[in-house]
Design an enzyme around this catalytic site. Structure first.
Site, mmCIF file in Angstrom:
data_model
loop_
_atom_site.group_PDB
_atom_site.id
_atom_site.type_symbol
_atom_site.label_atom_id
_atom_site.label_comp_id
_atom_site.label_asym_id
_atom_site.label_seq_id
_atom_site.Cartn_x
_atom_site.Cartn_y
_atom_site.Cartn_z
ATOM 1 N N ASN A 7 13.200 -7.090 16.586
ATOM 2 C CA ASN A 7 13.991 -7.294 15.367
ATOM 3 C C ASN A 7 13.048 -7.371 14.164
ATOM 4 O O ASN A 7 12.390 -8.377 13.955
ATOM 5 C CB ASN A 7 14.805 -8.592 15.513
ATOM 6 C CG ASN A 7 15.597 -8.916 14.272
ATOM 7 O OD1 ASN A 7 15.828 -8.045 13.422
ATOM 8 N ND2 ASN A 7 16.035 -10.165 14.147
ATOM 9 N N LYS A 9 13.811 -7.667 11.179
ATOM 10 C CA LYS A 9 14.409 -8.455 10.082
ATOM 11 C C LYS A 9 14.314 -7.644 8.774
ATOM 12 O O LYS A 9 14.413 -6.423 8.842
ATOM 13 C CB LYS A 9 13.746 -9.823 9.963
ATOM 14 C CG LYS A 9 13.681 -10.524 11.313
ATOM 15 C CD LYS A 9 13.433 -11.984 11.220
ATOM 16 C CE LYS A 9 13.293 -12.545 12.629
ATOM 17 N NZ LYS A 9 13.593 -13.943 12.730
ATOM 18 N N HIS A 90 23.384 -13.095 14.383
ATOM 19 C CA HIS A 90 22.043 -13.693 14.316
ATOM 20 C C HIS A 90 22.121 -14.982 13.486
ATOM 21 O O HIS A 90 22.863 -15.038 12.500
ATOM 22 C CB HIS A 90 21.062 -12.702 13.678
ATOM 23 C CG HIS A 90 19.637 -13.113 13.850
ATOM 24 N ND1 HIS A 90 19.070 -14.107 13.091
ATOM 25 C CD2 HIS A 90 18.680 -12.700 14.712
ATOM 26 C CE1 HIS A 90 17.814 -14.280 13.482
ATOM 27 N NE2 HIS A 90 17.547 -13.434 14.465
ATOM 28 N N GLU A 92 20.271 -16.171 11.341
ATOM 29 C CA GLU A 92 19.949 -15.999 9.913
ATOM 30 C C GLU A 92 21.175 -15.510 9.144
ATOM 31 O O GLU A 92 21.280 -15.725 7.931
ATOM 32 C CB GLU A 92 18.748 -15.044 9.762
ATOM 33 C CG GLU A 92 17.455 -15.739 10.189
ATOM 34 C CD GLU A 92 16.342 -14.812 10.633
ATOM 35 O OE1 GLU A 92 16.463 -13.582 10.470
ATOM 36 O OE2 GLU A 92 15.345 -15.325 11.179
ATOM 37 N N GLU A 162 19.136 -17.911 21.379
ATOM 38 C CA GLU A 162 18.099 -18.139 20.379
ATOM 39 C C GLU A 162 18.281 -19.517 19.751
ATOM 40 O O GLU A 162 19.064 -19.662 18.793
ATOM 41 C CB GLU A 162 18.207 -17.089 19.273
ATOM 42 C CG GLU A 162 18.064 -15.668 19.766
ATOM 43 C CD GLU A 162 17.498 -14.790 18.672
ATOM 44 O OE1 GLU A 162 16.427 -14.239 18.878
ATOM 45 O OE2 GLU A 162 18.122 -14.707 17.596
ATOM 46 N N GLY A 168 11.212 -18.214 14.236
ATOM 47 C CA GLY A 168 10.288 -18.093 13.110
ATOM 48 C C GLY A 168 9.458 -19.335 12.843
ATOM 49 O O GLY A 168 8.865 -19.477 11.778
ATOM 50 N N SER A 205 10.350 -17.264 18.440
ATOM 51 C CA SER A 205 8.880 -17.388 18.449
ATOM 52 C C SER A 205 8.219 -16.808 19.704
ATOM 53 O O SER A 205 7.220 -17.346 20.192
ATOM 54 C CB SER A 205 8.468 -18.849 18.239
ATOM 55 O OG SER A 205 8.853 -19.273 16.946
ATOM 56 N N GLY A 226 11.034 -11.302 17.014
ATOM 57 C CA GLY A 226 11.142 -11.112 15.573
ATOM 58 C C GLY A 226 9.780 -10.875 14.949
ATOM 59 O O GLY A 226 9.236 -9.771 14.981
HETATM 60 P P1 PGA Z 1 11.025 -14.843 15.760
HETATM 61 O O1 PGA Z 1 12.504 -14.286 15.514
HETATM 62 O O2 PGA Z 1 10.497 -14.121 16.976
HETATM 63 O O3 PGA Z 1 10.295 -14.522 14.523
HETATM 64 O O4 PGA Z 1 11.156 -16.311 16.035
HETATM 65 C C1 PGA Z 1 13.368 -14.119 16.559
HETATM 66 C C2 PGA Z 1 14.669 -13.551 16.049
HETATM 67 O O5 PGA Z 1 14.708 -12.488 15.420
HETATM 68 O O6 PGA Z 1 15.660 -14.188 16.237
#
Ligand code: PGA
Length: 245
Positions: A7, A9, A90, A92, A162, A168, A205, A226
């Protein structure tokens, strides 16, 4: 064979950099192809992405196929572009105000267009501290997957667990705990959505240092990556490790 969702983002900021990342994935996917690799770039790069030979996901879509919905992208447009998967719900986006009702409409529209949703669910830090993790996951699954039986029977879906506090932050979930949570989700799915064909991913993460400890778990079919998915050295190591399963 494990599934890896990359992803991106809201990155990178230019098409040139996006194509460069696609090329690195392509080159390494030729070497490490014992995995189901799904790249989820921003919408504006999807048209370039389709020239590469791995699967692509959109990071979101609307729940109608066409009409007066300024700024939205429809699942039918994505299908016509050759996209196969769509990330829905997601955290976010949930933080930006997406409700389970909206997510449910999107899941339905994605499935109606024969695309595969990657549904993201997970508890916040506060919900976890309050001992509400399982209740939250059950609630999200029940509402997000509230679909007609016929649609359930013929559908395929990826579910990404998640934990919001792990996304993140570098503060990833303990892999054994993630495995137990996946077991909980599987038990719930088997009692409520027996006919739905699904796979379970962990996200939050994940990087080249910890990916093995997740993929080693019995109930984890893959990971959603991500931040590490756009770091050139990280992504090569991630593909190499995932390839060995
Ligand atoms: P991340 O994001 O690996 O940066 O924690 C994961 C995600 O896109 O949900």
């Amino acid at each position: 064979m494990k599934t890896i969702v990359a992803n991106f983002k809201m990155n990178p900021s230019s098409e040139k950099e996006a194509i460069n990342l696609f090329q690195i994935y392509q080159k390494n996917f030729k070497k490490f192809n014992h995995l189901n690799l799904i790249i989820a770039p921003p919408f504006v790069y999807l048209n370039k992405a389709k020239n590469f030979n791995f699967s692509f996901a959109a990071q979101n879509c609307f729940y109608k196929n066409e009409g007066a919905y300024t700024g939205e992208i429809s699942p039918l447009m994505l299908k016509n572009l050759g996209v196969k998967y769509v990330i829905i719900g997601h955290s976010e986006r949930r933080q930006l105000g997406e409700t389970d009702e909206l997510i449910n409409k999107k899941i339905q529209a994605v499935l109606d267009n024969n695309l595969i949703p990657i549904l993201c669910i997970g508890e916040t830090k506060e919900e976890r501290i309050d001992g509400k993790k399982e209740e939250i996951l059950k609630n999200q699954l029940e509402k997000d997957l509230n679909l007609e039986d016929d649609l359930i029977k013929k559908s395929e879906i990826l579910i990404a667990y998640e934990p919001v506090w792990a996304i993140g932050t570098g503060n990833f979930c303990n892999p054994e705990e993630a495995n137990l949570t996946h077991q909980f989700i599987k038990d719930f799915m088997n009692s409520h959505f027996l006919d739905l064909n699904y796979k379970l991913l962990y996200g939050g993460s994940v990087d080249s240092q910890n990916i093995k400890s997740f993929l080693d778990q019995s109930e984890i079919d893959g990971v959603l990556v991500g931040g590490a998915s756009i770091k050139k050295e990280e992504l090569v190591k991630i593909l190499e490790i995932a390839n060995s399963y």
